[in-house]
Design a protein around this motif. Structure first.
Motif, PDB file in Angstrom:
ATOM      1  N   ILE A  13     -12.003  21.700 -41.545  1.00 50.72           N
ATOM      2  CA  ILE A  13     -12.105  21.131 -42.903  1.00 50.72           C
ATOM      3  C   ILE A  13     -10.816  20.389 -43.262  1.00 50.72           C
ATOM      4  CG2 ILE A  13     -12.231  21.716 -45.369  1.00 50.72           C
ATOM      5  CD1 ILE A  13     -14.931  22.030 -44.084  1.00 50.72           C
ATOM      6  N   ILE A  16     -10.673  17.089 -41.353  1.00 49.19           N
ATOM      7  CA  ILE A  16     -11.647  16.149 -41.920  1.00 49.19           C
ATOM      8  C   ILE A  16     -11.119  15.576 -43.233  1.00 49.19           C
ATOM      9  CG2 ILE A  16     -13.932  15.971 -43.001  1.00 49.19           C
ATOM     10  CD1 ILE A  16     -14.871  17.994 -40.797  1.00 49.19           C
ATOM     11  N   ASP A  17     -10.533  16.424 -44.067  1.00 52.52           N
ATOM     12  CA  ASP A  17      -9.991  15.948 -45.339  1.00 52.52           C
ATOM     13  C   ASP A  17      -8.857  14.942 -45.123  1.00 52.52           C
ATOM     14  OD1 ASP A  17     -11.833  17.472 -46.704  1.00 52.52           O
ATOM     15  OD2 ASP A  17     -10.407  19.059 -47.236  1.00 52.52           O
ATOM     16  N   ASN A  20     -10.359  11.632 -44.044  1.00 51.58           N
ATOM     17  CA  ASN A  20     -10.957  10.935 -45.184  1.00 51.58           C
ATOM     18  C   ASN A  20      -9.903  10.317 -46.099  1.00 51.58           C
ATOM     19  OD1 ASN A  20     -13.766  11.158 -44.776  1.00 51.58           O
ATOM     20  ND2 ASN A  20     -13.691  13.303 -45.364  1.00 51.58           N
ATOM     21  N   LEU A  99     -18.503  12.094 -41.221  1.00 54.62           N
ATOM     22  CA  LEU A  99     -17.576  13.177 -41.524  1.00 54.62           C
ATOM     23  C   LEU A  99     -17.990  14.041 -42.710  1.00 54.62           C
ATOM     24  CD1 LEU A  99     -13.961  11.940 -40.809  1.00 54.62           C
ATOM     25  CD2 LEU A  99     -15.347  13.553 -39.523  1.00 54.62           C
ATOM     26  N   ARG A 103     -18.540  17.949 -42.630  1.00 55.19           N
ATOM     27  CA  ARG A 103     -17.775  18.841 -43.512  1.00 55.19           C
ATOM     28  C   ARG A 103     -18.718  19.802 -44.238  1.00 55.19           C
ATOM     29  NH1 ARG A 103     -15.268  20.260 -48.095  1.00 55.19           N
ATOM     30  NH2 ARG A 103     -12.998  20.231 -48.195  1.00 55.19           N
ATOM     31  N   SER A 104     -19.822  19.287 -44.750  1.00 53.35           N
ATOM     32  CA  SER A 104     -20.807  20.122 -45.456  1.00 53.35           C
ATOM     33  C   SER A 104     -21.370  21.197 -44.527  1.00 53.35           C
ATOM     34  CB  SER A 104     -21.949  19.271 -45.999  1.00 53.35           C
ATOM     35  OG  SER A 104     -21.473  18.405 -46.982  1.00 53.35           O
ATOM     36  N   GLU A 107     -18.705  23.819 -44.034  1.00 56.59           N
ATOM     37  CA  GLU A 107     -18.594  24.646 -45.240  1.00 56.59           C
ATOM     38  C   GLU A 107     -19.716  25.673 -45.305  1.00 56.59           C
ATOM     39  OE1 GLU A 107     -18.547  21.600 -48.289  1.00 56.59           O
ATOM     40  OE2 GLU A 107     -16.447  22.110 -48.751  1.00 56.59           O
TER      41      GLU A 107
END
Length: 111
Positions: A13, A16-17, A20, A99, A103-104, A107
């Motif tokens: 996560i 990925i953040d 982004n 992405l 990410r979802s 999560e």
């Protein structure tokens, strides 16, 4: 004894953040590609994602096969071993179309 993958999932996560975040100031793939610091930082996070995935237990990845673990890891290998052959448009597309769904999914595994 089973390994708890939450640390790795949170690391995914985080990467990925970061990915982004890096291209936000650019209007297109070409501008992003020509900003070496941002583009290189993004590529490094894709490598980190592949490394984190390689630390996940194979059984865990089989149990959660809705995530294309091997495909993501293979992408890491392309970046690491064929860096100069990377297509900026492909990277841009991955960032903006793949992405957030990834990410979802990650999560959901954490919850």
């Amino acid at each position: 004894m089973s390994h708890n993958p939450k640390f790795e999932l949170f690391a995914l996560i985080e990467s990925i953040d970061k990915i982004n975040l890096y291209p936000q100031e650019f209007k297109n793939a070409d501008d992003f590609y020509h900003d070496q610091k941002s583009f290189d930082a993004c590529m490094m996070q894709f490598v980190v994602i592949g490394e984190v995935i390689s630390r996940l237990d194979e059984e865990y990845k089989k149990e959660h096969s809705e995530i294309p673990w091997q495909k993501i890891k293979d992408f890491r290998n392309i970046i690491a071993h064929d860096y100069f052959g990377i297509d900026a448009d492909e990277i841009w597309d991955i960032i903006y179309s793949k992405l957030l769904p990834l990410r979802s999914s990650i999560e959901s595994l954490i919850e």
